[in-house]
Design a protein around this motif. Structure first.
Motif, PDB file in Angstrom:
ATOM      1  N   TYR A  59     -10.284  -8.049  -4.088  1.00 45.85           N
ATOM      2  CA  TYR A  59      -9.648  -8.140  -5.140  1.00 45.85           C
ATOM      3  C   TYR A  59      -9.001  -7.007  -5.689  1.00 45.85           C
ATOM      4  CZ  TYR A  59      -8.286 -10.683  -9.710  1.00 45.85           C
ATOM      5  OH  TYR A  59      -7.209 -11.330 -10.343  1.00 45.85           O
ATOM      6  N   ILE A  60      -9.447  -6.194  -5.760  1.00 43.57           N
ATOM      7  CA  ILE A  60      -9.284  -4.863  -6.255  1.00 43.57           C
ATOM      8  C   ILE A  60      -8.144  -4.079  -5.337  1.00 43.57           C
ATOM      9  CG2 ILE A  60      -9.736  -2.188  -6.554  1.00 43.57           C
ATOM     10  CD1 ILE A  60     -12.399  -3.064  -7.715  1.00 43.57           C
ATOM     11  N   SER A  61      -8.404  -4.324  -4.140  1.00 41.65           N
ATOM     12  CA  SER A  61      -7.306  -3.968  -3.192  1.00 41.65           C
ATOM     13  C   SER A  61      -6.077  -4.410  -3.134  1.00 41.65           C
ATOM     14  CB  SER A  61      -7.837  -4.056  -1.471  1.00 41.65           C
ATOM     15  OG  SER A  61      -9.086  -3.361  -1.510  1.00 41.65           O
ATOM     16  N   ASN A  62      -5.838  -5.806  -3.627  1.00 43.15           N
ATOM     17  CA  ASN A  62      -4.564  -6.582  -3.901  1.00 43.15           C
ATOM     18  C   ASN A  62      -4.244  -6.823  -5.359  1.00 43.15           C
ATOM     19  OD1 ASN A  62      -4.253  -7.232  -0.873  1.00 43.15           O
ATOM     20  ND2 ASN A  62      -6.513  -8.164  -1.141  1.00 43.15           N
ATOM     21  N   MET A  63      -5.047  -6.505  -6.235  1.00 44.74           N
ATOM     22  CA  MET A  63      -4.638  -6.861  -7.724  1.00 44.74           C
ATOM     23  C   MET A  63      -3.165  -6.033  -8.101  1.00 44.74           C
ATOM     24  SD  MET A  63      -7.565  -4.699  -9.740  1.00 44.74           S
ATOM     25  CE  MET A  63      -6.821  -5.253 -11.428  1.00 44.74           C
TER      26      MET A  63
END
Length: 390
Positions: A247-251
């Motif tokens: 999630y952090i990689s794509n937020m």
């Protein structure tokens, strides 16, 4: 080594918070997700570049298309032997300062120049009356635009970030988290998890998401700092951890960026982006339901920020939450100081624990107040419960 404070803070609120309705949570970075401003840490980024160059000159790395070393998988490899104060890898402070072109105290000089410009501008343009109304306050905040852009231009003219690569940003962010130069606020990880599926019994309501808007640099640094702040599997549910890292990689992270991080030669030192004032931050704010009466399928938009540059976002969100870790007795004073010279004499920011209905955010009480991101998480969970009438 993983930063020790983070798992403890996660464990202190180790109760999974669930969203009961679709919410788009928008967060400021400096002073909101972090406990303090991170500009000084970012300003020291060139040191990581020079450490990497020194290491490469000794090891003779194989360059890749994005300027980093590659392993057999094609992914950037992490430095296996960190530079230490022992053996052949010795690198004292004196050695660092002798590296060709190392900026040294340049960032401090840039900060001094910025403050000189700011105080000169304030002396000439600060509102004559105090306090001022909404329009005058917005005008004052917007007047700071030339000062912010002059500061960015000054950093570019000195080539402060020239040669910086993506791998330098990652290693710098990782070090900042591990040494606690950058510390996330209590409840930050739990708050992010509210929009992440746990692969078992929790799927966030459709449309729920978290994004970040910051006047700082850089998107890459913020993302890597969050990535390396996630606790290890020994102190975290492995499925949740995996999903959270994805999630952090794509937020969505809207901020300014150092140009050319993925080039072989690194950045030219150019700084891209147009998010440097309160008004420019508000341009990246997602639509709020209160302004889109015909689109009630939109998620409720909640903005959390701590400073004057968050003012327009706080006002334009469906729910604005001002973050300040003050006590009950000093709320009004801290609130006045944060938004000075805005007239807040009739504004009483309710603590989120006292906010029973959305209607408590209005023209006069245009935001709520939270001491921590853990408080924000509690409040967002309660928004899914049946609302009472004021």
């Amino acid at each position: 080594m993983q930063s020790m404070n983070f798992p403890l803070k996660y464990a202190a609120r180790n109760v999974r918070r669930h969203l009961g309705r679709p919410i788009h949570l928008v967060l400021d970075w400096d002073g909101t997700m972090t406990t303090k401003d991170t500009m000084a840490v970012l300003g020291d980024l060139p040191k990581s570049t020079y450490l990497r160059k020194l290491h490469e000159s000794r090891e003779g790395p194989k360059p890749s298309r994005n300027g980093d070393q590659e392993n057999e998988s094609g992914k950037p490899t992490k430095r296996q032997t960190p530079l230490t104060a022992h053996g052949n890898e010795s690198l004292s402070k004196a050695n660092i300062n002798r590296l060709d072109g190392y900026p040294g105290s340049q960032w401090n000089d840039l900060g001094t120049a910025y403050m000189k410009d700011y105080h000169a501008h304030k002396a000439a343009h600060y509102p004559k009356s105090d306090p001022v109304d909404h329009n005058e306050y917005v005008k004052w905040l917007d007047s700071l635009r030339p000062i912010e852009y002059a500061s960015a231009q000054r950093a570019m003219s000195t080539s402060h970030f020239r040669g910086v690569r993506s791998s330098d940003v990652e290693s710098h962010a990782k070090d900042a988290i591990e040494t606690q130069k950058v510390t996330l606020r209590e409840g930050c990880i739990t708050l992010l998890l509210m929009s992440v599926s746990n692969c078992t019994d929790y799927v966030p309501p459709t449309g729920s998401k978290v994004s970040i808007i910051s006047v700082n640099w850089s998107e890459s640094f913020i993302r890597w700092a969050l990535y390396h702040a996630v606790p290890e599997e020994s102190q975290f549910n492995s499925d949740e951890r995996t999903n959270l890292l994805k999630y952090i990689s794509n937020m969505e992270i809207h901020t300014n960026e150092i140009d050319g991080l993925d080039r072989l030669e690194g950045s030219s030192g150019t700084l891209n982006g147009h998010i440097r004032t309160a008004k420019e931050k508000s341009h990246y704010l997602p639509p709020a339901r209160k302004y889109c009466q015909d689109e009630q399928e939109l998620p409720l938009m909640v903005y959390v920020g701590d400073s004057g540059t968050d003012y327009e976002c706080l006002r334009n969100a469906d729910v604005g939450i001002w973050l300040n870790d003050c006590g009950d007795g000093s709320v009004k004073e801290r609130f006045r100081d944060t938004f000075q010279p805005l007239d807040v004499t009739e504004v009483t920011p309710f603590h989120v624990s006292e906010a029973k209905v959305l209607g408590q955010c209005g023209e006069k009480t245009w935001c709520l107040w939270a001491r921590s991101l853990a408080d924000v998480g509690d409040y967002l969970e309660r928004l899914g419960e049946p609302q009472t009438t004021a």
